[in-house]
Write an enzyme that holds these catalytic residues in place. Structure first.
Site, PDB file in Angstrom:
ATOM      1  N   SER A  19      -6.140 -18.814  42.089  1.00 33.06           N
ATOM      2  CA  SER A  19      -4.688 -18.772  41.944  1.00 33.06           C
ATOM      3  C   SER A  19      -4.095 -18.389  43.297  1.00 33.06           C
ATOM      4  O   SER A  19      -4.541 -18.884  44.323  1.00 33.06           O
ATOM      5  CB  SER A  19      -4.299 -17.798  40.830  1.00 33.06           C
ATOM      6  OG  SER A  19      -2.911 -17.853  40.570  1.00 33.06           O
ATOM      7  N   HIS A  46      -4.380 -22.537  39.468  1.00 32.27           N
ATOM      8  CA  HIS A  46      -2.997 -22.338  39.043  1.00 32.27           C
ATOM      9  C   HIS A  46      -2.071 -23.063  40.020  1.00 32.27           C
ATOM     10  O   HIS A  46      -2.225 -22.954  41.231  1.00 32.27           O
ATOM     11  CB  HIS A  46      -2.646 -20.853  39.011  1.00 32.27           C
ATOM     12  CG  HIS A  46      -3.388 -20.095  37.958  1.00 32.27           C
ATOM     13  ND1 HIS A  46      -3.358 -18.722  37.860  1.00 32.27           N
ATOM     14  CD2 HIS A  46      -4.189 -20.521  36.932  1.00 32.27           C
ATOM     15  CE1 HIS A  46      -4.099 -18.338  36.828  1.00 32.27           C
ATOM     16  NE2 HIS A  46      -4.617 -19.411  36.260  1.00 32.27           N
ATOM     17  N   ASP A 139      -6.900 -14.179  34.709  1.00 36.59           N
ATOM     18  CA  ASP A 139      -7.452 -15.445  34.251  1.00 36.59           C
ATOM     19  C   ASP A 139      -8.774 -15.712  34.975  1.00 36.59           C
ATOM     20  O   ASP A 139      -8.874 -15.536  36.182  1.00 36.59           O
ATOM     21  CB  ASP A 139      -6.459 -16.588  34.525  1.00 36.59           C
ATOM     22  CG  ASP A 139      -6.809 -17.851  33.775  1.00 36.59           C
ATOM     23  OD1 ASP A 139      -7.570 -17.785  32.791  1.00 36.59           O
ATOM     24  OD2 ASP A 139      -6.303 -18.929  34.170  1.00 36.59           O
TER      25      ASP A 139
END
Length: 199
Positions: A19, A46, A139
């Site tokens: 991310s 992401h 995540d």
């Protein structure tokens, strides 16, 4: 001094998650991977859900391998690199295919790293390598635990080497990670893996 890793030829796929702060080290990794590297690579990163174009091209600028956003039910090819499309979860299915969905956000994210990692772990089991880079939420932590539970190999970017360390730190808290490496060491690991397949 270069680290030596206990790498065999049993692996069949690599999943990579990241991310915030992961784009640069992942593009550097993709630039270093040889064009004929044999394993498929799945990228769950992401990204802005409303920006459909430009991300693949940016990742591919220095990559020797073609990077594509798969279609639903697309068959997995040897050595291909697949990027989860914007605003879609990407799962790896038994039967050598990829599925896409627009189910609810997971960890406020779609694509969800956990979904990609968990499904790949179920499909490839001990023949999977999972790599988790920098990011601002948790995540990927549960996904890494699933990979570990199914005897896959787990790698996280060293939190001290990460631009934003919440993601690798969460993975380290969730399970026993095999290797904690800097971004340069992750590249070296993949090159040693490639060498193992050529020997």
């Amino acid at each position: 001094m270069t680290k030596k890793y206990d790498i065999g030829k049993q692996y069949r796929a690599i999943v990579i998650g990241g991310s915030a702060g992961s784009f640069q080290p992942i593009t550097q990794l993709l630039a270093a991977i040889p064009k004929d590297f044999p394993l498929p690579i799945f990228l769950a990163l992401h990204r802005l859900k409303h920006v459909r174009h430009g991300f693949v091209e940016a990742l591919a600028i220095k990559s020797q391998k073609e990077i594509s956003e798969p279609h639903d039910k697309e068959s997995i090819k040897r050595g291909a690199v697949y990027l989860a499309p914007a605003n879609y979860h990407m799962a790896i299915e038994l039967g050598n295919s990829i599925s896409l969905s627009t189910e609810d956000l997971v960890n406020n994210s779609r694509p969800s790293i956990d979904i990609t990692f968990d499904s790949a772990a179920y499909t490839y089991r001990d023949k999977l390598i999972g790599i988790l880079y920098s990011g601002a939420n948790k995540d990927g932590a549960l996904g890494m635990r699933k990979i570990k539970e199914r005897n896959g190999l787990t790698i996280v970017q060293d939190p001290e080497d990460s631009m934003i360390n919440a993601m690798p730190t969460s993975a380290l808290a969730a399970t026993k990670i095999d290797y904690v490496l800097t971004s340069d060491e992750i590249i070296d690991f993949i090159l040693q893996l490639d060498k193992a397949y050529r020997s």
